[in-house]
Scaffold this motif. Structure first.
Motif, PDB file in Angstrom:
ATOM      1  N   GLY A 136      -0.369 -15.377   6.409  1.00 29.99           N
ATOM      2  CA  GLY A 136       1.278 -15.077   6.803  1.00 29.99           C
ATOM      3  C   GLY A 136       2.072 -16.182   6.295  1.00 29.99           C
ATOM      4  N   GLY A 174       2.041 -17.600   2.460  1.00 23.54           N
ATOM      5  CA  GLY A 174       2.861 -18.781   2.298  1.00 23.54           C
ATOM      6  C   GLY A 174       3.418 -18.501   0.916  1.00 23.54           C
ATOM      7  N   MET A 175       2.452 -18.045  -0.173  1.00 18.70           N
ATOM      8  CA  MET A 175       2.988 -17.911  -1.386  1.00 18.70           C
ATOM      9  C   MET A 175       4.102 -16.798  -1.444  1.00 18.70           C
ATOM     10  SD  MET A 175       1.638 -20.389  -3.075  1.00 18.70           S
ATOM     11  CE  MET A 175       2.621 -19.936  -4.292  1.00 18.70           C
ATOM     12  N   SER A 218       3.273 -21.567   5.400  1.00 19.30           N
ATOM     13  CA  SER A 218       2.249 -20.737   5.177  1.00 19.30           C
ATOM     14  C   SER A 218       1.727 -20.627   6.700  1.00 19.30           C
ATOM     15  CB  SER A 218       1.349 -21.481   4.379  1.00 19.30           C
ATOM     16  OG  SER A 218      -0.042 -20.838   4.618  1.00 19.30           O
ATOM     17  N   LEU A 247      -7.482 -25.369   5.703  1.00 17.58           N
ATOM     18  CA  LEU A 247      -6.882 -26.258   6.627  1.00 17.58           C
ATOM     19  C   LEU A 247      -6.095 -25.836   7.700  1.00 17.58           C
ATOM     20  CD1 LEU A 247      -3.641 -27.149   6.024  1.00 17.58           C
ATOM     21  CD2 LEU A 247      -4.408 -27.921   3.822  1.00 17.58           C
TER      22      LEU A 247
END
Ligand SMILES: *Cc1c(COP(=O)(O)O)cnc(C)c1O
Length: 399
Positions: free
Chosen positions: A224, A92-93, A211, A342
């Motif tokens: 991913g 995600g980053m 993300s 999460l």
């Protein structure tokens, strides 16, 4: 005759797209999508190699540029978001970094909601600042604040909705208008809702961030990410990724793509469990407040009801007695996993003030509304009775 492309696919319901979009079958006739674990591809001839390199023939060259498994994931996700195109990223980053590197340059200005993911704040404050990109943080719901923060150099508006951990809701359509008037792009991190519950592009956003580590995979197996948007914008993002390398691995793309097949079923179950748990928590004497947009008392309830088709799996609540009580509650639970992650089938529990928000000063935490007694639960797919029984263990420890 089975066909996974054609007019029927364009008109299909999202639940069907989640299972069928992006399939490319090989000569073996495999039913489940194969994984292409190859770094490079063989050219048919010297002329073919030249044509692939100069772009006159669009075909695979190298997996940093394109990979069939990654492309299948991208097409399926784009179909679910109602977008022209998506680009897979390593995390995600990596998706957020790729958007910034693609659309920003030195001298530009970004407006960001105050309560975004911690590493997103770190990217803006510690890295983009080094290249002369300035950042203003504003309250997610403070529309006047977003407008007032616009400068002639503003190129991106960035938000996450619902917010973590208080479940605040941004008005995506209104922010999209502010962005358009400023000749800037609105970027929405859609990690908490996923396209199963919210489609930011249809509401007026320009770019969506994911993300895939969270609900898209949904079982905590891989890292991913993805960027979703118009074909032109995604061609630019793709150009950054193939040049600079934050590419999604084919294996991780495959895991996330298989996750998409069950996304809407899982999200409905996450929502049902979270709402039931929020309602039960509200009735407990040791609970001060429950933060979940599915509750009619929540300040974002009406907006969430309009722009989402479900309230998501993440809730938080404040126990009376501050940090000591929150820690006793958490340590008494047995089923829920004590971890900051999460978007997993497994329910997770965490104390934000001393973990995810631990680096903030006391004043910053107070401003962000992160009370010492606040506990966040990312509600998973276990049976609701077992989740309630586990929370009861927590309350018993406070009695
Ligand atoms: C986890 C998360 C990210 C970052 O994703 P990674 O895959 O861990 O890099 C970004 N935004 C939100 C809302 C997240 O929860």
């Amino acid at each position: 005759m089975t066909s996974d492309a054609g007019d029927w696919l364009d008109q299909a319901h999202p639940d069907t797209l989640a299972v069928r979009a992006g399939i490319r079958r090989g000569p073996e006739g495999e039913h489940s999508e194969p994984i292409f674990t190859t770094s490079s591809y063989i050219f048919d001839s010297a002329a073919d190699a030249a044509a692939r390199f100069d772009g006159s023939r669009s075909a695979n060259v190298y997996s940093r540029y394109t990979n069939p498994t990654v492309r299948a994931f991208e097409q399926r996700l784009a179909a679910l978001e109602g977008a022209d195109a998506a680009v897979g990223t390593a995390s995600g980053m990596a998706a957020i970094l790729s958007v910034c590197m693609t659309f920003l340059q030195s001298g530009d200005h970004v407006i960001c909601s105050r309560d975004v993911f911690g590493s997103t704040v770190g990217l803006f404050q510690n890295y983009l600042n080094k290249f002369g990109i300035s950042i203003s943080f504003v309250g997610l719901r403070d529309l006047a604040g977003w407008s007032a923060a616009v400068t002639p150099n503003t190129r991106l508006l960035y938000c996450e909705t619902p917010s973590n951990p208080l479940s605040e809701i941004a008005d995506i359509a209104a922010l999209g208008e502010i962005a358009r008037a400023a000749n800037a792009r609105l970027v929405v991190d859609n990690c908490f809702c996923t396209p199963a519950l919210q489609k930011p592009l249809a509401l007026g956003a320009h770019v969506v961030i994911h993300s895939a580590t969270k609900y898209l995979d949904g079982q905590g197996r891989v890292l991913g990410g993805a960027v979703v948007g118009t074909r032109d914008d995604m061609a630019q993002v793709n150009s950054f990724i193939r040049t600079c390398g934050p590419s999604l691995s084919p294996f991780n793309a495959w895991v996330a793509m298989k996750g998409l097949e069950t996304l809407s079923l899982r999200m409905r179950a996450h929502c049902d469990n979270a709402l039931a748990l929020a309602q039960w928590l509200q009735q407990q004497a040791a609970v001060d407040r429950v933060h979940y947009a599915g509750l009619p008392e929540h300040p974002g309830h009406d907006l969430a009801s309009r722009q989402q088709c479900g309230y998501g799996g993440v809730l938080s609540f404040e126990v009376i007695g501050g940090q000591g009580a929150a820690w006793r509650f958490i340590d008494a639970t047995e089923l829920m996993s004590l971890t900051a992650n999460l978007g997993d089938a497994k329910t997770t529990i965490v104390h934000p003030a001393t973990t995810t928000h631990g680096r903030l000063s006391d004043a910053q935490r107070a401003e962000a509304g992160i009370a010492d007694g606040l506990i966040r639960i990312a509600v998973g797919l276990e049976h609701i009775d077992d989740l309630i029984a586990d929370c009861q263990r927590g309350f018993d420890a406070l009695a």
